[in-house]
Design a protein around this motif. Structure first.
Motif, PDB file in Angstrom:
ATOM      1  N   GLU A   1       0.830  -1.199   0.000  1.00 39.26           N
ATOM      2  CA  GLU A   1       0.000   0.000   0.000  1.00 39.26           C
ATOM      3  C   GLU A   1       0.867   1.254   0.000  1.00 39.26           C
ATOM      4  OE1 GLU A   1      -2.734  -0.238   3.221  1.00 39.26           O
ATOM      5  OE2 GLU A   1      -3.703  -2.050   2.478  1.00 39.26           O
ATOM      6  N   ASP A   2       2.010   1.166  -0.693  1.00 38.86           N
ATOM      7  CA  ASP A   2       2.937   2.293  -0.788  1.00 38.86           C
ATOM      8  C   ASP A   2       3.460   2.729   0.573  1.00 38.86           C
ATOM      9  OD1 ASP A   2       1.179   3.811  -3.556  1.00 38.86           O
ATOM     10  OD2 ASP A   2       2.788   2.339  -3.545  1.00 38.86           O
ATOM     11  N   GLU A   3       3.515   1.803   1.506  1.00 35.81           N
ATOM     12  CA  GLU A   3       4.103   2.069   2.816  1.00 35.81           C
ATOM     13  C   GLU A   3       5.556   1.618   2.769  1.00 35.81           C
ATOM     14  OE1 GLU A   3       4.628   3.527   6.112  1.00 35.81           O
ATOM     15  OE2 GLU A   3       2.479   3.172   6.036  1.00 35.81           O
ATOM     16  N   TRP A   4       6.460   2.523   3.116  1.00 34.90           N
ATOM     17  CA  TRP A   4       7.879   2.157   3.176  1.00 34.90           C
ATOM     18  C   TRP A   4       8.028   1.211   4.363  1.00 34.90           C
ATOM     19  CZ3 TRP A   4      12.255   6.347   3.736  1.00 34.90           C
ATOM     20  CH2 TRP A   4      13.497   5.755   3.530  1.00 34.90           C
ATOM     21  N   ALA A   5       8.097  -0.062   4.104  1.00 34.01           N
ATOM     22  CA  ALA A   5       7.922  -1.056   5.154  1.00 34.01           C
ATOM     23  C   ALA A   5       9.227  -1.566   5.751  1.00 34.01           C
ATOM     24  CB  ALA A   5       7.118  -2.249   4.614  1.00 34.01           C
ATOM     25  N   GLU A   6      10.334  -1.414   5.045  1.00 34.31           N
ATOM     26  CA  GLU A   6      11.596  -1.918   5.570  1.00 34.31           C
ATOM     27  C   GLU A   6      12.743  -1.096   5.020  1.00 34.31           C
ATOM     28  OE1 GLU A   6      12.443  -5.633   2.685  1.00 34.31           O
ATOM     29  OE2 GLU A   6      10.755  -5.928   4.049  1.00 34.31           O
ATOM     30  N   ASN A   7      13.923  -1.364   5.548  1.00 36.27           N
ATOM     31  CA  ASN A   7      15.113  -0.615   5.127  1.00 36.27           C
ATOM     32  C   ASN A   7      14.905   0.887   5.240  1.00 36.27           C
ATOM     33  OD1 ASN A   7      16.467  -3.004   4.514  1.00 36.27           O
ATOM     34  ND2 ASN A   7      15.732  -3.008   2.408  1.00 36.27           N
ATOM     35  N   ILE A   8      14.459   1.322   6.419  1.00 37.53           N
ATOM     36  CA  ILE A   8      14.261   2.743   6.656  1.00 37.53           C
ATOM     37  C   ILE A   8      15.633   3.408   6.759  1.00 37.53           C
ATOM     38  CG2 ILE A   8      13.237   4.473   8.175  1.00 37.53           C
ATOM     39  CD1 ILE A   8      11.209   2.701   6.735  1.00 37.53           C
ATOM     40  N   ILE A   9      15.970   4.203   5.752  1.00 40.27           N
ATOM     41  CA  ILE A   9      17.295   4.810   5.669  1.00 40.27           C
ATOM     42  C   ILE A   9      17.133   6.331   5.655  1.00 40.27           C
ATOM     43  CG2 ILE A   9      19.391   5.080   4.293  1.00 40.27           C
ATOM     44  CD1 ILE A   9      19.116   2.297   5.397  1.00 40.27           C
ATOM     45  N   GLY A  10      17.747   6.999   6.623  1.00 42.20           N
ATOM     46  CA  GLY A  10      17.745   8.450   6.642  1.00 42.20           C
ATOM     47  C   GLY A  10      19.157   8.974   6.584  1.00 42.20           C
ATOM     48  N   SER A  11      19.318  10.254   6.905  1.00 38.24           N
ATOM     49  CA  SER A  11      20.653  10.861   6.967  1.00 38.24           C
ATOM     50  C   SER A  11      20.902  11.470   8.336  1.00 38.24           C
ATOM     51  CB  SER A  11      20.791  11.955   5.892  1.00 38.24           C
ATOM     52  OG  SER A  11      19.824  12.984   6.096  1.00 38.24           O
ATOM     53  N   GLY A  12      20.001  11.223   9.294  1.00 37.67           N
ATOM     54  CA  GLY A  12      20.040  11.884  10.585  1.00 37.67           C
ATOM     55  C   GLY A  12      20.971  11.246  11.593  1.00 37.67           C
ATOM     56  N   PRO A  13      20.972  11.771  12.827  1.00 36.66           N
ATOM     57  CA  PRO A  13      21.918  11.317  13.851  1.00 36.66           C
ATOM     58  C   PRO A  13      21.626   9.927  14.404  1.00 36.66           C
ATOM     59  CG  PRO A  13      20.418  12.966  14.742  1.00 36.66           C
ATOM     60  CD  PRO A  13      20.181  12.931  13.272  1.00 36.66           C
ATOM     61  N   TYR A  14      20.419   9.417  14.173  1.00 37.82           N
ATOM     62  CA  TYR A  14      20.068   8.094  14.689  1.00 37.82           C
ATOM     63  C   TYR A  14      19.498   7.227  13.578  1.00 37.82           C
ATOM     64  CZ  TYR A  14      21.071  10.196  19.114  1.00 37.82           C
ATOM     65  OH  TYR A  14      21.736  10.831  20.127  1.00 37.82           O
ATOM     66  N   LYS A  15      19.800   5.937  13.657  1.00 38.13           N
ATOM     67  CA  LYS A  15      19.349   4.968  12.672  1.00 38.13           C
ATOM     68  C   LYS A  15      18.124   4.214  13.182  1.00 38.13           C
ATOM     69  CE  LYS A  15      23.957   3.921  10.769  1.00 38.13           C
ATOM     70  NZ  LYS A  15      24.916   2.818  10.495  1.00 38.13           N
ATOM     71  N   PHE A  16      17.247   3.877  12.275  1.00 35.01           N
ATOM     72  CA  PHE A  16      16.090   3.062  12.610  1.00 35.01           C
ATOM     73  C   PHE A  16      16.527   1.614  12.812  1.00 35.01           C
ATOM     74  CE2 PHE A  16      12.820   0.140  11.056  1.00 35.01           C
ATOM     75  CZ  PHE A  16      11.784   0.427  11.931  1.00 35.01           C
TER      76      PHE A  16
ATOM     77  N   GLU B   1       3.767  -0.490  20.580  1.00 35.16           N
ATOM     78  CA  GLU B   1       4.629  -0.681  21.749  1.00 35.16           C
ATOM     79  C   GLU B   1       5.821   0.263  21.753  1.00 35.16           C
ATOM     80  OE1 GLU B   1       5.684  -4.723  22.504  1.00 35.16           O
ATOM     81  OE2 GLU B   1       3.634  -5.464  22.162  1.00 35.16           O
ATOM     82  N   ARG B   2       6.703   0.132  20.752  1.00 33.55           N
ATOM     83  CA  ARG B   2       7.922   0.940  20.803  1.00 33.55           C
ATOM     84  C   ARG B   2       8.549   1.083  19.427  1.00 33.55           C
ATOM     85  NH1 ARG B   2      13.418  -2.214  22.449  1.00 33.55           N
ATOM     86  NH2 ARG B   2      13.277  -3.849  20.858  1.00 33.55           N
ATOM     87  N   VAL B   3       9.383   2.126  19.302  1.00 34.28           N
ATOM     88  CA  VAL B   3      10.278   2.297  18.159  1.00 34.28           C
ATOM     89  C   VAL B   3      11.692   2.381  18.729  1.00 34.28           C
ATOM     90  CG1 VAL B   3      10.970   3.728  16.212  1.00 34.28           C
ATOM     91  CG2 VAL B   3       8.550   3.547  16.811  1.00 34.28           C
ATOM     92  N   LEU B   4      12.611   1.614  18.170  1.00 33.75           N
ATOM     93  CA  LEU B   4      13.993   1.588  18.653  1.00 33.75           C
ATOM     94  C   LEU B   4      14.917   2.200  17.610  1.00 33.75           C
ATOM     95  CD1 LEU B   4      15.989   0.652  20.869  1.00 33.75           C
ATOM     96  CD2 LEU B   4      16.200  -1.516  19.609  1.00 33.75           C
ATOM     97  N   LEU B   5      15.744   3.153  18.050  1.00 39.27           N
ATOM     98  CA  LEU B   5      16.754   3.774  17.209  1.00 39.27           C
ATOM     99  C   LEU B   5      18.124   3.519  17.819  1.00 39.27           C
ATOM    100  CD1 LEU B   5      15.161   7.330  16.686  1.00 39.27           C
ATOM    101  CD2 LEU B   5      14.655   5.219  15.436  1.00 39.27           C
ATOM    102  N   GLU B   6      19.170   3.598  16.987  1.00 36.96           N
ATOM    103  CA  GLU B   6      20.532   3.482  17.487  1.00 36.96           C
ATOM    104  C   GLU B   6      21.383   4.601  16.904  1.00 36.96           C
ATOM    105  OE1 GLU B   6      22.035  -0.293  16.253  1.00 36.96           O
ATOM    106  OE2 GLU B   6      22.385   0.343  14.177  1.00 36.96           O
ATOM    107  N   LYS B   7      22.464   4.895  17.575  1.00 37.26           N
ATOM    108  CA  LYS B   7      23.363   5.972  17.177  1.00 37.26           C
ATOM    109  C   LYS B   7      23.912   5.751  15.772  1.00 37.26           C
ATOM    110  CE  LYS B   7      27.798   8.021  18.655  1.00 37.26           C
ATOM    111  NZ  LYS B   7      28.751   8.092  19.784  1.00 37.26           N
ATOM    112  N   ASN B   8      23.961   6.823  14.987  1.00 31.12           N
ATOM    113  CA  ASN B   8      24.644   6.816  13.698  1.00 31.12           C
ATOM    114  C   ASN B   8      26.111   7.161  13.946  1.00 31.12           C
ATOM    115  OD1 ASN B   8      25.547   7.101  11.082  1.00 31.12           O
ATOM    116  ND2 ASN B   8      24.298   8.908  10.613  1.00 31.12           N
ATOM    117  N   GLU B   9      26.960   6.138  13.977  1.00 28.24           N
ATOM    118  CA  GLU B   9      28.382   6.330  14.302  1.00 28.24           C
ATOM    119  C   GLU B   9      29.104   7.187  13.264  1.00 28.24           C
ATOM    120  OE1 GLU B   9      29.800   5.409  17.001  1.00 28.24           O
ATOM    121  OE2 GLU B   9      28.612   3.773  17.851  1.00 28.24           O
TER     122      GLU B   9
END
Length: 525
Positions: A183-198, A205-213
């Protein structure tokens, strides 16, 4: 509060990065183990999507702001500052041409550079996919690549709020196109350019991010992990802060703020918010399409009293859709608008209902999602005037599709809130422009003169002219009772004392900004 054309270049900022202090699991110094810095944030709602192109709700953006970068951003004073851009854009042709240089160091989490194609895609896809915010971009006539890092936007005509349109999260075109779901939902491989990675999203329940080293900016994000937790009940959020299960919690009601302030290890951070709440009517179908019926509903209820009882110090009464901090900045006639609402008078309300043709046997459907206390009070007051009303409290997704239908069989009245950009036009256009019908505009009120005023305010950068057009447009919708403005909420966050460099932003969707040119949240042990 208007954007500042004189804001400094991103390269002129001086930032000291946050500490990387160790934490012990379960200790007052935060969550995690060993040297890890883990921040847990209690939100009152789960994101609806983690795709920046599709996002519309506040919890979406609260997460996405930390995974993706905007072309330009809003700092804590709501001034526009460069983010992916090197400097603020240059304008030509009386504001019909905008030229932006993208930082050559900017790269996505997969190591690929942020390119012209990514920016072009991010700025045009909301229109291509007919998203609710397409009106923020559909004035773009063309986008051209001046050189490898410089982009030229040519607009159909000058557009006063285009600087705020550039407050857009940029996605990698190829990755999103390859990974859109059924349904045109970006469902995986969420890639950004910001300070934290998906990392992952457990819906509800929750969304977990980790540091972009390898964050491309000259900033080392201080946190190793960030966990956004959905904790719907305010009292439960406060309890989790008290028991060290969370480090930050949003939307602490006024009656619980003293509890947080009384804690040994936490305190409140409260500022005036950039938001509005309102009661809206179906203006295209059913009995509320008659303005006399809408005025009758207005005469049923004393909103000053209801808001004082139900919101208290957690917010304040509004008399227009424009938040107070903007209304004051633009010197809008709020005192005059405060005289428009009807006095509470059930007899007068009954007269208006009868004159407007409301059948006494007709039950007005009032829709809400979440807190329904004001809706219930409104229904009770309508019944006190001798007519019938029913409150339906719907799950958010169902609520959106239902209040947007324009069908009186679905709803006559709905209660909703909105946060927006620091320009009155952002609130007025979002709520009343026909391009927002079926997205934020479920009332379908149509008025050619109103449309002319709204579009006129966007087509000039003359502030005096814009102000007069804002006044004309707002006065019209208030007199027609398209909306009954209710209250604006404070941005009220509970903050553990071991959290450093967290600053509340007036715009709800920007909170919590964890790493930027002006802050870098960290945790003491």
């Amino acid at each position: 509060m208007k954007f500042e054309s004189g804001s400094v270049s991103r390269r002129e900022f001086v930032l000291a990065t946050g500490a990387t202090s160790a934490m012990l699991a379960g200790c007052l110094g935060g969550n995690g183990s060993g040297d890890e810095q883990v921040l847990r944030i209690g939100l009152d709602e789960d994101p609806r999507t983690i795709d920046p192109v599709r996002h519309l709700s506040t919890p979406d953006r609260q997460v996405l702001n930390n995974v993706f970068n905007n072309i330009v951003a809003l700092d804590n004073d709501l001034s526009v500052v460069p983010e992916l851009a090197v400097d603020l854009p240059e304008t030509e042709q009386d504001g019909a041409r905008w030229i932006v240089e993208i930082d050559s160091d900017a790269e996505f989490h997969n190591g690929e550079p942020v390119t012209f194609e990514d920016v072009e895609y991010s700025m045009t896809q909301p229109v291509v996919e007919d998203r609710g915010d397409a009106g923020d971009y559909n004035m773009i006539e063309s986008i051209e690549e001046v050189d490898e890092h410089t982009i030229q936007f040519d607009l159909e005509e000058p557009y006063a709020r285009f600087m705020l349109s550039l407050n857009t999260l940029v996605v990698p075109k190829d990755v999103r196109e390859e990974n859109k779901g059924a349904e045109d939902e970006w469902a995986e491989n969420i890639i950004g350019s910001g300070p934290y990675k998906f990392v992952e999203w457990d819906e509800g329940e929750r969304v977990l991010l980790e540091k972009n080293e390898d964050y491309w900016m000259d900033i080392d994000p201080a946190l190793d992990e960030v966990e956004f937790l959905e904790i719907e009940e305010a009292s439960t959020r406060v309890t989790t802060l008290e028991t060290d299960e969370t480090d930050l919690i949003e939307n602490v009601p006024a009656d619980l703020q003293s509890t947080v302030d009384a804690m040994d290890h936490s305190s409140m951070d409260v500022i005036e918010g950039l938001n509005c709440n309102f009661i809206a009517f179906n203006c295209i179908d059913g009995p509320t399409a008659d303005p006399l019926v809408r005025e009758g509903v207005d005469a049923c209820i004393d909103l000053d009293n209801e808001i004082d009882l139900q919101i208290g110090d957690g917010g304040s009464r509004m008399y227009s859709p424009v938040p107070t901090i903007l209304a004051e900045e633009w010197d809008l006639p709020v005192d005059e608008w405060a005289d428009i609402p009807a006095e509470k008078d059930h007899d007068r309300a009954a007269e208006l209902f009868e004159e407007g043709g409301l059948d006494p046997d007709y039950e007005l459907d009032i829709l809400v999602s979440g807190d329904d206390t004001l809706a219930i009070s409104l229904a009770n007051e309508i019944e006190a005037a001798g007519y019938s009303a029913n409150v339906q409290n719907l799950e958010w997704g169902t609520f959106i599709s239902t209040f947007n239908s324009g069908d009186a069989d679905d709803m006559n009245i709905y209660l909703l809130g909105l946060s927006g950009s620091p320009d009155p036009g952002a609130f007025i256009n979002t709520l009343y422009h026909p391009s927002r019908e079926g997205a934020d505009n479920g009332h379908y009120y149509r008025d050619d003169e109103l449309l002319e005023w709204m579009e006129g305010a966007d087509a000039t950068d003359d502030e005096d002219e814009r102000r007069e057009l804002f006044i004309d447009a707002t006065t019209r919708v208030l007199e027609q009772r398209v909306h009954l403005p209710t209250y604006e909420e404070m941005e009220a966050w509970g903050v553990a004392n071991h959290v450093n460099d967290f600053h509340v932003n007036p715009r709800p969707s920007i909170n919590p900004r964890l790493t930027s040119e002006w802050n870098n949240v960290s945790i003491d042990n």
